[in-house]
Structure formats: structure tokens, C-alpha cells
Scaffold this active site. Structure first.
Site, mmCIF file in Angstrom:
data_model
loop_
_atom_site.group_PDB
_atom_site.id
_atom_site.type_symbol
_atom_site.label_atom_id
_atom_site.label_comp_id
_atom_site.label_asym_id
_atom_site.label_seq_id
_atom_site.Cartn_x
_atom_site.Cartn_y
_atom_site.Cartn_z
ATOM 1 N N ASP A 44 0.943 -1.241 0.074
ATOM 2 C CA ASP A 44 0.267 -0.027 0.054
ATOM 3 C C ASP A 44 0.926 1.140 0.060
ATOM 4 O O ASP A 44 0.395 2.472 -0.051
ATOM 5 C CB ASP A 44 -1.086 0.066 1.059
ATOM 6 C CG ASP A 44 -0.296 -0.155 2.763
ATOM 7 O OD1 ASP A 44 0.732 0.012 2.770
ATOM 8 O OD2 ASP A 44 -0.922 -0.075 3.659
ATOM 9 N N SER A 45 2.154 1.041 -0.046
ATOM 10 C CA SER A 45 3.205 2.214 -0.308
ATOM 11 C C SER A 45 2.895 2.876 -1.561
ATOM 12 O O SER A 45 3.286 4.116 -1.746
ATOM 13 C CB SER A 45 4.858 1.659 -0.092
ATOM 14 O OG SER A 45 4.848 0.580 -1.134
ATOM 15 N N ASP A 83 -0.699 -6.123 0.076
ATOM 16 C CA ASP A 83 -1.141 -5.482 1.424
ATOM 17 C C ASP A 83 -2.658 -5.260 1.488
ATOM 18 O O ASP A 83 -3.219 -5.060 0.587
ATOM 19 C CB ASP A 83 -0.597 -4.232 1.402
ATOM 20 C CG ASP A 83 0.655 -3.990 2.482
ATOM 21 O OD1 ASP A 83 0.758 -4.776 3.361
ATOM 22 O OD2 ASP A 83 1.535 -3.110 2.145
ATOM 23 N N LYS A 111 -0.878 -9.259 3.516
ATOM 24 C CA LYS A 111 0.000 -8.815 4.602
ATOM 25 C C LYS A 111 -0.869 -7.805 5.334
ATOM 26 O O LYS A 111 -1.598 -6.913 4.642
ATOM 27 C CB LYS A 111 1.182 -8.063 3.950
ATOM 28 C CG LYS A 111 1.926 -7.524 4.957
ATOM 29 C CD LYS A 111 3.635 -6.981 4.791
ATOM 30 C CE LYS A 111 3.552 -5.974 3.601
ATOM 31 N NZ LYS A 111 3.090 -4.519 4.420
ATOM 32 N N GLU A 113 -1.118 -5.322 8.988
ATOM 33 C CA GLU A 113 -0.249 -4.599 10.026
ATOM 34 C C GLU A 113 -0.841 -4.717 11.534
ATOM 35 O O GLU A 113 -2.208 -4.465 11.667
ATOM 36 C CB GLU A 113 -0.052 -3.229 9.852
ATOM 37 C CG GLU A 113 0.514 -3.092 8.413
ATOM 38 C CD GLU A 113 0.751 -1.385 8.131
ATOM 39 O OE1 GLU A 113 0.262 -0.536 9.101
ATOM 40 O OE2 GLU A 113 1.272 -1.210 7.158
ATOM 41 N N GLU A 180 9.567 -3.980 10.014
ATOM 42 C CA GLU A 180 9.983 -2.542 9.521
ATOM 43 C C GLU A 180 10.587 -1.740 10.470
ATOM 44 O O GLU A 180 10.136 -1.480 11.586
ATOM 45 C CB GLU A 180 8.901 -2.046 8.618
ATOM 46 C CG GLU A 180 9.158 -0.593 8.223
ATOM 47 C CD GLU A 180 8.144 -0.185 7.188
ATOM 48 O OE1 GLU A 180 7.112 -0.745 6.793
ATOM 49 O OE2 GLU A 180 8.258 1.035 6.656
#
Ligand code: KIV
Length: 264
Positions: A44-45, A83, A111, A113, A180
Site C-alpha cells: 500500500d506504499s 497489502d 499482509k 499490520e 520494518e
């Protein structure tokens, strides 16, 4: 041969480092996978890199699925990790629905978070056949809670807690852990504590794999380059050569070097 979760597990078992890079479209997916990158992260960067936002929060499921479909069409055998965007896994039913949509779009793993509170969601996804990567440390979707993009786990109490969270999420069914921006000694402890392959970004050389944002390692991201990023295009004749140099440096564990590492 296509990279699967078993390939990543074998890499860990044999002590062979593996490489991951972000890609968001078919052309780069082709170049990256042809160069031998093992994991393509549709991160999602893309909200920051492609769309120019100052965080990943505006990225939607529709956009993620569009980019995953594009990457899947260009892929030459890498494992595609996608993501789950901000709030797309806030409740269990939403997480199941949205993870399924990413898998239908061509992802091989999702993925997300979060720490111990994600265990139930990870179990549910895993039980239903969806491989999961748990992203710990600096979690960009939490930038407003963290008060900025900063290194995590510097204090021993926070470090112990991160090790515990990694173990809990692995026990819940996480197949991969991504760390990260954590000090290298902590990343090494977590890598040893879990059987799941651990991918690091800004986490030192002792994780099982490394990941970078493609545009960062090609030196085309505007603004200040983070400490853990190396511009591989600076010493290469082409984008293809730069990516091949990254793959080789990761395999030989010459990247990340001391200058790209947070020691404490
Ligand atoms: O979105 C992304 O590209 C990521 C990497 C920074 C690991 O999560």
C-alpha cells in the site's frame, strides 16, 4: 519454478537469504520477477509512491485489487504478497471478504499490520486457506498513533513485547513475519525465535529475507532517502541490472551493510 511459501521455508531452513521488492504494475512485475526476486510485494506504499499521498491511509481495496491484477499478469514466478489497506481488516467479516478479494485478484498471500490483537483474524484467514504475513515494528497505517515514521523497539520492554507478538502471531497461523525499522539485534532475536521466514526492511542483515520499495532502490522517490535504502541504480547501467545487483547483494548478505542498519 514458481516460488511458494514452502520455497521461503526452505530458504530459512537452509540459511539462504531471499529477496523481495515492491511492484505495482505488469511491466515492473515482469522485470522484477525475471531478475530473480522471490517475493513481489504489492504494497500500500503505492499510495505514497504512485499517488503522491503523505501516508498509505487513502489507499482503497479497489485500488489494491487493480494493482494486484496488473502485477499478476506480468509475474514470472515470484510469490505475490498483497497489502490489506487501512481499515480493510478492521472486523473479522471485513477481513475475510477483503482478503478473499485480493486472493481472487492474483495474490498468493496477504499482509496486514498489527500486533497480538490480530491473532484471531490471522487464525481465521489461515484456517480458510489464506496465507498471511504479519507486519510488525514500524507499521505505516499507524503513523498517526506512532507520531511519525520512526524506528520501533529501541527500549528493552518494547523489544520483548515485539518478540512476544511475533511468537503469538506465528502461533495464530502467520506464515511470514515482516519487520520494518527495528534495531538489527532485535530483528535477529525475532528471526531466531520464530520458525516462519522473517523479511526485514530497515531491520539489519540477519533476517531471512529483505524487502525494499522499488522506487526507493532505483533512487526515484522524491525527498530524503531513508538510512536503510540503497540506490542500486546509481552503480548500474539499467533498471534490470540494478534489480539483479539487489538480488545478488541480498543473497550474499552484502546488503544491508552497516551504513543501512539501525544498531540500537
Ligand atoms: O507497503 C509497502 O510497500 C510495505 C513495505 C514498506 C514493507 O509495507
Amino acid at each position: 519454478m514458481a516460488v511458494t511459501i514452502n520455497t521461503l521455508r526452505d530458504f530459512k531452513k537452509n540459511g539462504e537469504a531471499f529477496s523481495a521488492l515492491t511492484a505495482y504494475d505488469a511491466a515492473f512485475s515482469h522485470v522484477v520477477s525475471e531478475a530473480g526476486v522471490d517475493v513481489i510485494l504489492v504494497g500500500d506504499s503505492l499510495g505514497m509512491v504512485l499517488q503522491g499521498h503523505d501516508s498509505t491511509l487513502p489507499v482503497t481495496m479497489e485500488q489494491m485489487c487493480y494493482h494486484v491484477r496488473s502485477v499478476a499478469r506480468g509475474n514470472q514466478g515470484a510469490l505475490i504478497m498483497a497489502d490489506m489497506p487501512f481499515m480493510s481488516y478492521a472486523t473479522l467479516p471485513t477481513a475475510l471478504e477483503n482478503a478473499a478479494e485480493l486472493m481472487r485478484s492474483g495474490a498468493h498471500m496477504v499482509k496486514l499490520e498489527g500486533t497480538d490483537w490480530m491473532a484471531e483474524t490471522i487464525s481465521a484467514l489461515s484456517e480458510r486457506g489464506i496465507p498471511v504475513c504479519a507486519h510488525l515494528g514500524l507499521t505505516p497505517q499507524f503513523v498517526n498513533k506512532l507520531g511519525g515514521y520512526r524506528i520501533q523497539g529501541r527500549e528493552e520492554k518494547q523489544a520483548e513485547q515485539m518478540i512476544d507478538h511475533a511468537c503469538q502471531l506465528e502461533a495464530a497461523g502467520a506464515d511470514v513475519i515482516l519487520l520494518e525499522c527495528v534495531p538489527a539485534p532485535l530483528a535477529a532475536r525475532i528471526t531466531q525465535a520464530v520458525r516462519a521466514p522473517v523479511i526485514g526492511i530497515g531491520a539489519g542483515a540477519d533476517t531471512d529475507g529483505q524487502v525494499l520499495v522499488l522506487h526507493d532502490m532505483l533512487g526515484i522517490t522524491p525527498g530524503r532517502r531513508p538510512r536503510f535504502v540503497k540506490n542500486f541504480l546509481a552503480e548500474a547501467d539499467s533498471v534490470q541490472d540494478a534489480i539483479a545487483a539487489y538480488v545478488e547483494a541480498v543473497k550474499k548478505r552484502t546488503f544491508p551493510s552497516e551504513e543501512h542498519t539501525f544498531k540500537a
